[in-house]
Scaffold this motif. Structure first.
Motif, PDB file in Angstrom:
ATOM      1  N   MET A   6      23.319  25.688  67.320  1.00  0.00           N
ATOM      2  CA  MET A   6      23.221  24.274  66.997  1.00  0.00           C
ATOM      3  C   MET A   6      24.572  23.809  66.478  1.00  0.00           C
ATOM      4  O   MET A   6      24.905  24.040  65.323  1.00  0.00           O
ATOM      5  N   GLY A   7      25.363  23.205  67.300  1.00  0.00           N
ATOM      6  CA  GLY A   7      26.634  22.657  66.871  1.00  0.00           C
ATOM      7  C   GLY A   7      27.586  23.697  66.302  1.00  0.00           C
ATOM      8  O   GLY A   7      28.235  23.446  65.304  1.00  0.00           O
ATOM      9  N   GLY A   8      27.658  24.860  66.883  1.00  0.00           N
ATOM     10  CA  GLY A   8      28.554  25.901  66.395  1.00  0.00           C
ATOM     11  C   GLY A   8      27.880  26.872  65.443  1.00  0.00           C
ATOM     12  O   GLY A   8      28.433  27.907  65.135  1.00  0.00           O
ATOM     13  N   PHE A   9      26.712  26.533  64.952  1.00  0.00           N
ATOM     14  CA  PHE A   9      25.980  27.424  64.055  1.00  0.00           C
ATOM     15  C   PHE A   9      25.109  28.341  64.890  1.00  0.00           C
ATOM     16  O   PHE A   9      24.135  27.908  65.494  1.00  0.00           O
ATOM     17  N   ASN A  10      25.492  29.590  64.960  1.00  0.00           N
ATOM     18  CA  ASN A  10      24.729  30.569  65.721  1.00  0.00           C
ATOM     19  C   ASN A  10      24.108  31.541  64.721  1.00  0.00           C
ATOM     20  O   ASN A  10      24.816  32.308  64.073  1.00  0.00           O
ATOM     21  N   ILE A  11      22.800  31.491  64.600  1.00  0.00           N
ATOM     22  CA  ILE A  11      22.106  32.285  63.593  1.00  0.00           C
ATOM     23  C   ILE A  11      22.324  33.779  63.805  1.00  0.00           C
ATOM     24  O   ILE A  11      22.363  34.550  62.838  1.00  0.00           O
ATOM     25  N   TRP A  12      22.511  34.209  65.054  1.00  0.00           N
ATOM     26  CA  TRP A  12      22.711  35.636  65.325  1.00  0.00           C
ATOM     27  C   TRP A  12      24.069  36.101  64.827  1.00  0.00           C
ATOM     28  O   TRP A  12      24.193  37.200  64.287  1.00  0.00           O
ATOM     29  N   ILE A  13      25.078  35.279  65.001  1.00  0.00           N
ATOM     30  CA  ILE A  13      26.409  35.638  64.499  1.00  0.00           C
ATOM     31  C   ILE A  13      26.385  35.685  62.975  1.00  0.00           C
ATOM     32  O   ILE A  13      26.929  36.608  62.359  1.00  0.00           O
ATOM     33  N   TYR A  14      25.748  34.705  62.364  1.00  0.00           N
ATOM     34  CA  TYR A  14      25.633  34.706  60.902  1.00  0.00           C
ATOM     35  C   TYR A  14      24.856  35.921  60.412  1.00  0.00           C
ATOM     36  O   TYR A  14      25.228  36.559  59.427  1.00  0.00           O
ATOM     37  N   GLY A  15      23.766  36.233  61.095  1.00  0.00           N
ATOM     38  CA  GLY A  15      22.968  37.396  60.708  1.00  0.00           C
ATOM     39  C   GLY A  15      23.754  38.686  60.811  1.00  0.00           C
ATOM     40  O   GLY A  15      23.714  39.533  59.911  1.00  0.00           O
TER      41      GLY A  15
END
Length: 127
Positions: A6-15
């Motif tokens: 979502m707009g550069g926010f990738n939950i998998w990368i953050y996780g």
């Protein structure tokens, strides 16, 4: 648009970044525990050791996330720092009896955010 982006926010990368940060924390805490147990270091080094480990882990997680998102390093890094410390606070509230938010916790939140932002700035400039 793919799922989780979502707009550069990738939950998998953050996780992945947060998990890597926690793994680094665990490894460094294990090394610190061994050093305190088997050397002449006293228990008075534990507060500074925990702060250093937290800073290194957040910076590493922020660098990982920003290298993979490739934009807005300070923003993504700051968000990683905030998420890292809030997860720790939630775990502390769940498992530590009598855990209270005090001035030290608020300082750690600010330090986490600033460390994440700096890590994000470093990560965006890595090639």
């Amino acid at each position: 648009m793919r799922s989780g982006i979502m707009g550069g926010f990738n939950i998998w990368i953050y996780g992945k970044g947060l998990m890597r940060g926690y793994i680094v924390s665990l490894a460094l805490f294990l090394i610190g525990a061994i050093l305190i147990t088997y050397t002449g270091l006293g228990e008075n080094v534990i507060p500074i050791l925990t702060s250093i480990i937290m800073i290194v882990s957040i910076a590493y997680a922020a660098i990982y996330v920003v290298v993979h998102t490739k934009k807005k390093g300070w923003l993504h890094g700051g968000l990683v720092g905030i998420l890292y410390i809030f997860i720790l606070i939630l775990l502390s509230k769940a498992f530590v009896t009598g855990y209270m938010l005090d001035r030290v916790v608020y300082y750690r939140i600010i330090i986490s955010m600033i460390t994440g932002m700096i890590g994000g700035m470093i990560g965006i400039n890595m090639k």
